[in-house]
Design an enzyme around this catalytic site. Structure first.
Site: not given
Ligand code: SIN
Length: 304
Positions: A72-73, A46, A99, A165, A244, A130, A266, A21
């Site tokens: 920040g989703l 998400g 998610n 998760k 990773g 998150c 990533t 995700s």
């Molecule tokens: C994010 O959108 O800040 C990352 C999402 C996550 O770490 O769950």
């Protein structure tokens, strides 16, 4: 060709390699670059009940060992996601794992209840980890009682395969793994990003607008392997190893310490075909070592 199929709850995957995700959009972003049908599953970014904008920019910064993000989703909300992306995703023969997140336990339950009725959604990954939003999400992943309550509330409203998760920044990952299992989860995935930050020494300002973020990429891999090993030893439900993965060897480490499946994160940003390359590498390894099926390798770490 060894059997690569994996069953997690009611979810049937052709291979043990999914995409994590937040690193693969909602699918269309990668469809010209990757044969989506060859993935084990797509875990979409998400989704909450209502649309959100996410954090101010800059939201990402590259560091020596990977990437720190504080996105920040941002999300199109349940209705936006179902309208904009589900017709596209339904065209493919690949499981869709959504998610989900919320700012309250009620919001988690509400979004889960709605997804229960959406054709083409195969499982829910519950994002309790998150690190980048001030309310909800991250907090639920580091407070055992809150964590249990979220998983129980979501379990009550859906028969979909449920995968909390887990956050890496807890004192005993085994307690969270067990709480997930006791609260009705079908599997657990771990790890989410590791809280981190970076500073521009010339300006002495933080490199992220949110100041802190979550580290992902090669720098967290060995930490993730250790936590997956501990979690897998604590529960009977399947574990999905994340953290990773760049090569097949990285994924094989997760399987050997007890993960039934893995998710590439990533690395998809720099090489979109990583998940497929890792799948080929796992198949070649199984053949080379005489395994007929990937599940035979799970949890086979030798102590000698
Ligand atoms: C994010 O959108 O800040 C990352 C999402 C996550 O770490 O769950």
């Amino acid at each position: 060709m060894p059997d690569l199929s994996v069953h997690i709850g009611r979810l049937k995957m052709k291979t043990p390699v999914m995409v994590a995700s937040g690193t693969f959009g909602y699918g269309p972003e990668y469809a010209d670059l990757v044969d989506l049908n060859k993935l084990g599953a797509i875990v979409v970014k998400g989704i909450a009940r209502h649309p959100t904008r996410g954090n101010e920019t800059p939201r990402t910064v590259e560091v020596a060992s990977g990437l720190i993000n504080a996105i920040g989703l941002p999300n199109p909300g349940f209705d936006g996601f179902v309208e904009q992306y589900m017709p596209f995703l339904r065209q493919y023969d690949v499981p869709v794992i959504v998610n989900i997140w919320g700012k309250t336990i009620e919001e988690y339950a509400e979004v889960a209840r709605r997804f229960d009725e959406v054709d083409g959604v195969h499982a829910l990954e519950i994002n309790v980890s998150c690190p980048n939003i001030k309310e909800g999400s991250g907090l639920f992943g580091t407070d055992l009682d809150m964590f249990r309550r979220v998983v129980e509330a979501v379990r009550k409203v859906t028969d979909l395969t449920l995968i909390p998760k887990l956050a890496p920044n807890v004192s005993d990952i085994r307690a969270y793994a067990r709480a997930a299992e006791e609260s009705g989860a079908d599997a657990i995935s771990l790890i989410n990003s590791v809280p981190a930050m970076a500073v521009d020494v010339e300006t002495r300002k933080p490199k992220l607008a949110n100041v802190t973020g979550g580290l992902t990429g090669p720098g967290i891999h060995s930490l993730a392997v250790k936590l997956v090993w501990e979690a897998a030893g604590a529960v009977r439900i399947p574990v999905i190893g994340i953290g990773g993965i760049v090569t097949a060897e990285d994924a094989l480490e997760f399987l050997i310490v007890g993960a039934s499946a893995v998710a590439v994160g990533t690395a998809s940003f720099t090489q979109p075909t990583t998940a497929l390359d890792v799948t080929d590498g796992i198949a070649a390894y199984l053949e080379r070592h005489g395994y007929g099926a990937v599940h035979e390798l799970v949890g086979t770490m030798s102590s000698e």
